[in-house]
Design a protein around this motif. Structure first.
Motif, PDB file in Angstrom:
ATOM      1  N   LEU A   1       0.777  -1.013   0.046  1.00 26.58           N
ATOM      2  CA  LEU A   1       0.076  -0.090  -0.058  1.00 26.58           C
ATOM      3  C   LEU A   1       1.033   1.226   0.001  1.00 26.58           C
ATOM      4  O   LEU A   1       0.256   2.423   0.270  1.00 26.58           O
ATOM      5  CB  LEU A   1      -0.885  -0.007   1.073  1.00 26.58           C
ATOM      6  N   ALA A   2       2.176   1.229  -0.144  1.00 27.10           N
ATOM      7  CA  ALA A   2       3.052   2.363  -0.198  1.00 27.10           C
ATOM      8  C   ALA A   2       2.836   3.060  -1.295  1.00 27.10           C
ATOM      9  O   ALA A   2       2.171   2.625  -2.575  1.00 27.10           O
ATOM     10  CB  ALA A   2       4.348   1.857   0.148  1.00 27.10           C
ATOM     11  N   ALA A   3       3.276   4.308  -1.704  1.00 31.53           N
ATOM     12  CA  ALA A   3       3.417   5.255  -2.948  1.00 31.53           C
ATOM     13  C   ALA A   3       4.059   4.248  -3.750  1.00 31.53           C
ATOM     14  O   ALA A   3       5.227   3.788  -3.480  1.00 31.53           O
ATOM     15  CB  ALA A   3       3.972   6.545  -2.293  1.00 31.53           C
ATOM     16  N   ARG A   4       3.617   4.667  -5.023  1.00 27.11           N
ATOM     17  CA  ARG A   4       4.444   3.942  -6.196  1.00 27.11           C
ATOM     18  C   ARG A   4       5.931   4.246  -6.323  1.00 27.11           C
ATOM     19  O   ARG A   4       6.658   3.040  -6.318  1.00 27.11           O
ATOM     20  CB  ARG A   4       3.767   4.245  -7.513  1.00 27.11           C
ATOM     21  N   GLY A   5       6.200   5.403  -5.973  1.00 27.77           N
ATOM     22  CA  GLY A   5       7.789   5.639  -6.272  1.00 27.77           C
ATOM     23  C   GLY A   5       8.589   4.941  -5.258  1.00 27.77           C
ATOM     24  O   GLY A   5       9.579   4.432  -5.114  1.00 27.77           O
ATOM     25  N   ASP A   6       8.032   5.089  -3.753  1.00 25.66           N
ATOM     26  CA  ASP A   6       8.434   4.329  -2.668  1.00 25.66           C
ATOM     27  C   ASP A   6       8.769   2.725  -2.970  1.00 25.66           C
ATOM     28  O   ASP A   6       9.676   2.283  -2.539  1.00 25.66           O
ATOM     29  CB  ASP A   6       7.860   4.642  -1.463  1.00 25.66           C
ATOM     30  N   TYR A   7       7.560   2.398  -3.386  1.00 30.77           N
ATOM     31  CA  TYR A   7       7.605   0.887  -3.895  1.00 30.77           C
ATOM     32  C   TYR A   7       8.585   0.385  -4.642  1.00 30.77           C
ATOM     33  O   TYR A   7       9.428  -0.344  -4.572  1.00 30.77           O
ATOM     34  CB  TYR A   7       6.186   0.175  -4.178  1.00 30.77           C
ATOM     35  N   ALA A   8       8.833   1.324  -5.812  1.00 29.50           N
ATOM     36  CA  ALA A   8       9.702   1.140  -6.720  1.00 29.50           C
ATOM     37  C   ALA A   8      11.387   1.215  -6.154  1.00 29.50           C
ATOM     38  O   ALA A   8      12.349   0.312  -6.429  1.00 29.50           O
ATOM     39  CB  ALA A   8       9.685   2.154  -7.886  1.00 29.50           C
ATOM     40  N   ALA A   9      11.505   2.266  -5.497  1.00 32.64           N
ATOM     41  CA  ALA A   9      12.856   2.532  -4.676  1.00 32.64           C
ATOM     42  C   ALA A   9      13.291   1.305  -3.955  1.00 32.64           C
ATOM     43  O   ALA A   9      14.324   0.742  -3.883  1.00 32.64           O
ATOM     44  CB  ALA A   9      12.598   3.646  -3.958  1.00 32.64           C
ATOM     45  N   GLU A  10      12.177   0.655  -3.069  1.00 33.13           N
ATOM     46  CA  GLU A  10      12.378  -0.596  -2.094  1.00 33.13           C
ATOM     47  C   GLU A  10      12.813  -1.952  -3.204  1.00 33.13           C
ATOM     48  O   GLU A  10      13.672  -2.449  -2.792  1.00 33.13           O
ATOM     49  CB  GLU A  10      11.175  -0.612  -1.409  1.00 33.13           C
ATOM     50  N   ARG A  11      11.949  -1.808  -4.276  1.00 32.64           N
ATOM     51  CA  ARG A  11      12.324  -2.891  -5.207  1.00 32.64           C
ATOM     52  C   ARG A  11      13.407  -3.027  -5.779  1.00 32.64           C
ATOM     53  O   ARG A  11      14.306  -4.004  -5.713  1.00 32.64           O
ATOM     54  CB  ARG A  11      11.046  -2.916  -6.055  1.00 32.64           C
TER      55      ARG A  11
END
Length: 211
Positions: A1-11
């Motif tokens: 449920l994180a923001a798209r940018g945060d999710y991509a950075a974590e990925r």
């Protein structure tokens, strides 16, 4: 449920996840301009032999190029495969297992596709109008079958390896969507067959109301 940018950075902190994401994105049929190149015709082949031959030439070239991409994707996933066991997410592990198996399986499928479509172009099946006189055959539709035409050692090895990996996915991820996908892939086989179909010509004249 994180923001798209945060999710991509974590990925992207995990090379295995980043590589897997690239493979999936590259094969997304809804993303231009590659979208049309990652799909080959399976249904609704023209019944006219000349039109069929033209479509066959186009799709055989696409299938051969796509097989090359799957082989490249397999190699890229194998480079990061050691990180799979260390990944803390069971979802990413399952995603890796299924996608890796598919990169191998689809190389075998595409080889079979090329062989079958080439043979069908040279020697098409006789039309028998299996749906009756009221629905005369006007197209060929693809169907998955277990029987295969291509049985050279390299292609057989691809099928055997993919089958092994799908079975491992079934065992490792019981009750998950990835296990369901692996079961589906195993059940449909590696072969292809074109069968007679009837497409109601009125469908081409139906207009969908604008929303």
């Amino acid at each position: 449920l994180a923001a798209r940018g945060d999710y991509a950075a974590e990925r992207d902190k995990f090379p295995m996840r980043a590589t897997l994401w690239k493979v999936i994105t590259d094969l997304n049929p809804y993303l231009p301009p590659r979208g049309s190149m990652v799909q080959v015709r399976f249904w609704d082949w023209p019944i006219d032999p000349a039109a069929f031959a033209r479509e066959a030439e186009i799709n055989i070239k696409k299938a051969q190029a796509l097989e090359g991409y799957f082989a490249s994707a397999q190699r890229e996933l194998e480079k990061v495969r050691p990180q799979r066991d260390r990944d803390p997410s069971l979802r990413w592990r399952a995603n890796f297992d299924t996608t890796y198996a598919q990169t191998i399986a689809y190389q075998a499928r595409l080889r079979e596709y090329v062989a079958y479509i080439s043979a069908f172009t040279s020697n098409p099946r006789a039309i028998t109008n299996v749906h009756g006189p009221a629905r005369p055959t006007n197209a060929w539709d693809g169907a998955y079958i277990v029987r295969t035409l291509v049985n050279d050692p390299e292609t057989k090895a691809l099928r055997e390896r993919a089958t092994e990996l799908y079975r491992q996915t079934l065992k490792a991820h019981v009750g998950t969507p990835w296990a369901a996908r692996a079961k589906f892939e195993l059940a449909r086989g590696f072969g292809i067959e074109l069968r007679e179909d009837y497409e109601d010509p009125r469908r081409a004249t139906v207009r969908v109301p604008e929303q």
